[in-house]
Design a protein around this motif. Structure first.
Motif, PDB file in Angstrom:
ATOM      1  N   MET A 208       6.716  28.647  25.244  1.00 22.88           N
ATOM      2  CA  MET A 208       5.889  28.765  23.915  1.00 22.88           C
ATOM      3  C   MET A 208       4.521  28.152  24.136  1.00 22.88           C
ATOM      4  N   ASP A 209       3.426  28.912  23.292  1.00 22.54           N
ATOM      5  CA  ASP A 209       2.082  28.411  23.609  1.00 22.54           C
ATOM      6  C   ASP A 209       1.828  27.258  22.346  1.00 22.54           C
ATOM      7  N   PHE A 210       1.889  26.045  22.808  1.00 21.97           N
ATOM      8  CA  PHE A 210       1.475  24.934  22.175  1.00 21.97           C
ATOM      9  C   PHE A 210       1.221  23.719  23.090  1.00 21.97           C
ATOM     10  N   PRO A 211       0.288  22.809  22.750  1.00 23.09           N
ATOM     11  CA  PRO A 211      -0.047  21.663  23.523  1.00 23.09           C
ATOM     12  C   PRO A 211       0.946  21.288  24.506  1.00 23.09           C
ATOM     13  N   ALA A 212       2.101  20.742  24.217  1.00 22.88           N
ATOM     14  CA  ALA A 212       3.006  20.071  24.754  1.00 22.88           C
ATOM     15  C   ALA A 212       3.364  20.838  26.227  1.00 22.88           C
ATOM     16  N   MET A 213       3.667  22.227  25.689  1.00 23.32           N
ATOM     17  CA  MET A 213       4.335  23.128  27.000  1.00 23.32           C
ATOM     18  C   MET A 213       2.957  23.581  27.708  1.00 23.32           C
ATOM     19  N   ASN A 214       1.586  23.539  27.056  1.00 21.59           N
ATOM     20  CA  ASN A 214       0.604  23.852  28.039  1.00 21.59           C
ATOM     21  C   ASN A 214       0.290  22.591  28.958  1.00 21.59           C
ATOM     22  N   ASP A 215       0.677  21.458  28.784  1.00 22.89           N
ATOM     23  CA  ASP A 215       0.757  20.464  29.606  1.00 22.89           C
ATOM     24  C   ASP A 215       1.186  20.749  30.864  1.00 22.89           C
ATOM     25  N   PHE A 216       2.203  21.776  31.108  1.00 24.39           N
ATOM     26  CA  PHE A 216       2.586  21.830  32.448  1.00 24.39           C
ATOM     27  C   PHE A 216       1.583  22.963  33.002  1.00 24.39           C
ATOM     28  N   VAL A 217       0.987  23.868  32.159  1.00 27.21           N
ATOM     29  CA  VAL A 217       0.108  24.909  32.749  1.00 27.21           C
ATOM     30  C   VAL A 217      -1.045  24.147  33.097  1.00 27.21           C
ATOM     31  N   SER A 218      -1.689  23.218  32.622  1.00 27.42           N
ATOM     32  CA  SER A 218      -3.124  22.774  32.788  1.00 27.42           C
ATOM     33  C   SER A 218      -3.170  22.274  34.103  1.00 27.42           C
ATOM     34  N   GLY A 219      -2.169  21.088  34.515  1.00 31.26           N
ATOM     35  CA  GLY A 219      -2.195  20.621  35.940  1.00 31.26           C
ATOM     36  C   GLY A 219      -1.962  22.108  37.033  1.00 31.26           C
ATOM     37  N   PHE A 220      -1.116  22.901  36.586  1.00 28.78           N
ATOM     38  CA  PHE A 220      -0.916  24.110  37.416  1.00 28.78           C
ATOM     39  C   PHE A 220      -2.198  24.947  37.747  1.00 28.78           C
ATOM     40  N   CYS A 221      -2.906  25.127  36.427  1.00 32.58           N
ATOM     41  CA  CYS A 221      -4.106  26.055  36.718  1.00 32.58           C
ATOM     42  C   CYS A 221      -5.341  25.140  37.633  1.00 32.58           C
TER      43      CYS A 221
ATOM     44  N   VAL B  96      -0.561  34.010  41.471  1.00 32.96           N
ATOM     45  CA  VAL B  96       0.808  33.287  41.027  1.00 32.96           C
ATOM     46  C   VAL B  96       1.007  33.364  39.669  1.00 32.96           C
ATOM     47  N   GLY B  97       2.349  33.080  39.166  1.00 32.10           N
ATOM     48  CA  GLY B  97       2.407  33.419  37.583  1.00 32.10           C
ATOM     49  C   GLY B  97       3.126  32.153  37.152  1.00 32.10           C
ATOM     50  N   ILE B  98       3.056  32.122  35.681  1.00 31.86           N
ATOM     51  CA  ILE B  98       3.940  31.011  35.346  1.00 31.86           C
ATOM     52  C   ILE B  98       4.308  31.490  33.796  1.00 31.86           C
ATOM     53  N   VAL B  99       5.526  31.299  33.691  1.00 30.75           N
ATOM     54  CA  VAL B  99       5.898  31.906  32.309  1.00 30.75           C
ATOM     55  C   VAL B  99       6.465  30.637  31.388  1.00 30.75           C
ATOM     56  N   VAL B 100       5.815  30.574  30.222  1.00 28.98           N
ATOM     57  CA  VAL B 100       5.976  29.237  29.516  1.00 28.98           C
ATOM     58  C   VAL B 100       6.540  29.672  28.163  1.00 28.98           C
TER      59      VAL B 100
ATOM     60  N   VAL C 201       8.872  27.990  32.945  1.00 29.88           N
ATOM     61  CA  VAL C 201       8.868  26.894  32.248  1.00 29.88           C
ATOM     62  C   VAL C 201       9.284  27.271  30.757  1.00 29.88           C
ATOM     63  N   ALA C 202      10.381  27.738  30.816  1.00 33.48           N
ATOM     64  CA  ALA C 202      10.824  28.468  29.522  1.00 33.48           C
ATOM     65  C   ALA C 202      12.324  28.117  29.065  1.00 33.48           C
ATOM     66  N   GLY C 203      13.069  27.006  29.556  1.00 34.71           N
ATOM     67  CA  GLY C 203      14.398  27.045  29.257  1.00 34.71           C
ATOM     68  C   GLY C 203      15.124  28.009  29.369  1.00 34.71           C
ATOM     69  N   GLY C 204      16.119  28.411  28.682  1.00 29.79           N
ATOM     70  CA  GLY C 204      17.131  29.360  28.726  1.00 29.79           C
ATOM     71  C   GLY C 204      16.395  30.771  29.105  1.00 29.79           C
TER      72      GLY C 204
ATOM     73  N   LEU D 166      -1.603  33.924  36.553  1.00 25.28           N
ATOM     74  CA  LEU D 166      -1.183  34.730  35.315  1.00 25.28           C
ATOM     75  C   LEU D 166      -0.293  33.997  34.328  1.00 25.28           C
ATOM     76  N   ILE D 167      -0.542  34.006  33.279  1.00 26.94           N
ATOM     77  CA  ILE D 167       0.037  33.070  32.419  1.00 26.94           C
ATOM     78  C   ILE D 167       0.898  34.009  31.228  1.00 26.94           C
ATOM     79  N   GLY D 168       2.012  33.769  30.866  1.00 25.86           N
ATOM     80  CA  GLY D 168       2.784  34.496  30.000  1.00 25.86           C
ATOM     81  C   GLY D 168       3.633  33.613  29.078  1.00 25.86           C
ATOM     82  N   TYR D 169       4.002  33.943  27.778  1.00 24.54           N
ATOM     83  CA  TYR D 169       4.515  33.214  26.850  1.00 24.54           C
ATOM     84  C   TYR D 169       5.373  34.064  25.925  1.00 24.54           C
ATOM     85  N   PRO D 170       6.857  34.092  26.431  1.00 22.03           N
ATOM     86  CA  PRO D 170       7.839  34.912  25.481  1.00 22.03           C
ATOM     87  C   PRO D 170       7.867  34.311  24.242  1.00 22.03           C
ATOM     88  N   GLU D 171       7.373  33.207  23.761  1.00 18.75           N
ATOM     89  CA  GLU D 171       7.286  32.690  22.482  1.00 18.75           C
ATOM     90  C   GLU D 171       8.807  32.449  22.106  1.00 18.75           C
TER      91      GLU D 171
END
Length: 381
Positions: free
Chosen positions: A192-205, A186-190, A247-250, A216-221
């Motif tokens: 930006m790579d900073f702690p508040a956004m990675n809070d979504f990813v931690s539980g997911f992982c 599975v994948g998750i597009v986040v 998890v990347a807004g617009g 698979l994790i990807g950050y468009p920044e």
């Protein structure tokens, strides 16, 4: 003479009977004539007080992302329907060098409440709150709260949300659903790579790893670069992911575009994105469900307390138990996801809400986050 006397007697009796039928006048210390003063002489203090109208300003970079900031604006529109609330939406743009002046101008605008903050704008939000101690503020999604008596702030238990999303993704990718493939990826597009956004990813992982599913994790920044997010998602689908959570807004619009192009599944975020994308049915059709962080509800909650005269200060964390985060169970979800899988998701949601699951937080425990990230992203044997 007798006739005259009789007539007088009858008249006196009639007057006496009439007087007996009138209600007794209230006892007064002054004559009645003085108690009923001239009608044109009025006392303003005796007039009914006009209901106070509360002025509320909502500051966000922009709306139209069909996700995060639109959720905030939905809360603003909800309270705008109140007869005693007026709201002003202030779109600050993406140039952060101008955000300080927007906040300071709002403080001079005569508002009863200023709503703003979140990770990007907290620096300017709290600086304004310090300069204007008599102005009430509400941070609709704090990361680094500054304890001030004129500020109320909420945050959301996004690790819990991510955990449930990971459960759902794991069940989808290991299912016999129409678009699920044999690979447990599975994948998750986040954004930006900073702690508040990675809070979504931690539980997911964490939940994916517990279920033997690779992430698979990807950050468009960026929260606006949908082309970059689409590129990342396309690559994930080509690597075997059959569902990707945006998890990347617009920018997340690109994930739905990739899912439609590859005929795969996607998860939405922040609000019911099948509704947000109803004008683009080919994209909406890719969304299995959306995992929401209801900023709009918290905006309404804060304004309700303002109007009730019970506006607090301090900070509060809202999670699944409080109904602030969760998943959308609309008709599309029900028709797309088999009952057995929905039941398993519901059971896991109940366990998390009851505190039966200890969920890893990237903000609270970086070491644990780095460890689970390494484990979950490793190829599954």
């Amino acid at each position: 003479m007798k006739k005259i006397f009789a007539m007088i007697l009858v008249l006196m009796l009639a007057l006496g009977m009439f007087a007996c039928t009138q209600p007794a006048a209230p006892a007064t210390e002054e004559p009645a004539a003085e108690a009923t003063a001239a009608p044109e002489a009025t006392d303003a203090s005796a007039e009914p007080a006009a209901e106070k109208v509360y002025k509320v300003a909502v500051l966000v970079p922009f709306i139209g992302d069909q996700s995060y900031f639109d959720s905030v604006n939905a809360g603003r529109l909800a309270v705008e329907e109140y007869p005693n609330v007026e709201t002003t939406l202030i779109e600050m743009g993406e140039d952060k060098s101008k955000w300080e002046s927007y906040y300071l101008d709002a403080c001079d605008g005569g508002y009863d409440l200023i709503i703003g903050g979140n990770n990007d704008a907290e620096e300017y939000f709290y600086a304004a709150a310090q300069q204007y101690p008599d102005q009430k503020f509400f941070n609709f999604d704090y990361v680094n709260h500054v304890d001030l008596p004129n500020v109320y702030a909420v945050t959301y238990n996004t690790p819990e949300l991510g955990y449930v999303a990971g459960v759902a993704a794991s069940l989808v990718t290991t299912s016999t659903m129409e678009k699920a493939n044999p690979e447990k990826i599975v994948g998750i597009v986040v954004g930006m790579d900073f702690p508040a956004m990675n809070d979504f990813v931690s539980g997911f992982c964490q939940s994916c790893y517990e279920n033997g599913v690779q992430v698979l994790i990807g950050y468009p920044e960026s929260f606006t670069d949908s082309a970059k997010a689409k590129e990342i998602a396309l690559n994930m689908y080509k690597q075997g992911a059959d569902v990707v959570w945006q998890v990347a807004g617009g920018a997340g619009l690109g994930v739905f575009e990739a899912a439609a192009e590859m005929d795969k599944y996607a998860f939405g975020v922040d609000s019911d994105q099948t509704i947000a994308l109803s004008g683009q049915p080919n994209l909406a059709a890719t969304i299995v469900t959306s995992f929401y962080k209801d900023c709009g509800a918290s905006v309404k909650y804060a304004v309700d307390m303002l109007v009730a005269g019970t506006y607090p200060s301090g900070a509060q964390t809202l999670g699944i138990k409080e109904g602030a985060v969760g998943l959308i169970q609309n008709d599309q979800y029900i028709s797309m996801v088999p009952q057995e899988i929905r039941d398993q998701i519901t059971a896991q949601v109940a366990k998390v809400a009851a505190g039966e699951v200890s969920v890893i937080s990237a903000v609270a425990d970086d070491a644990a986050w780095q460890d689970i990230k390494t484990k979950a992203t490793a190829a599954v044997d």
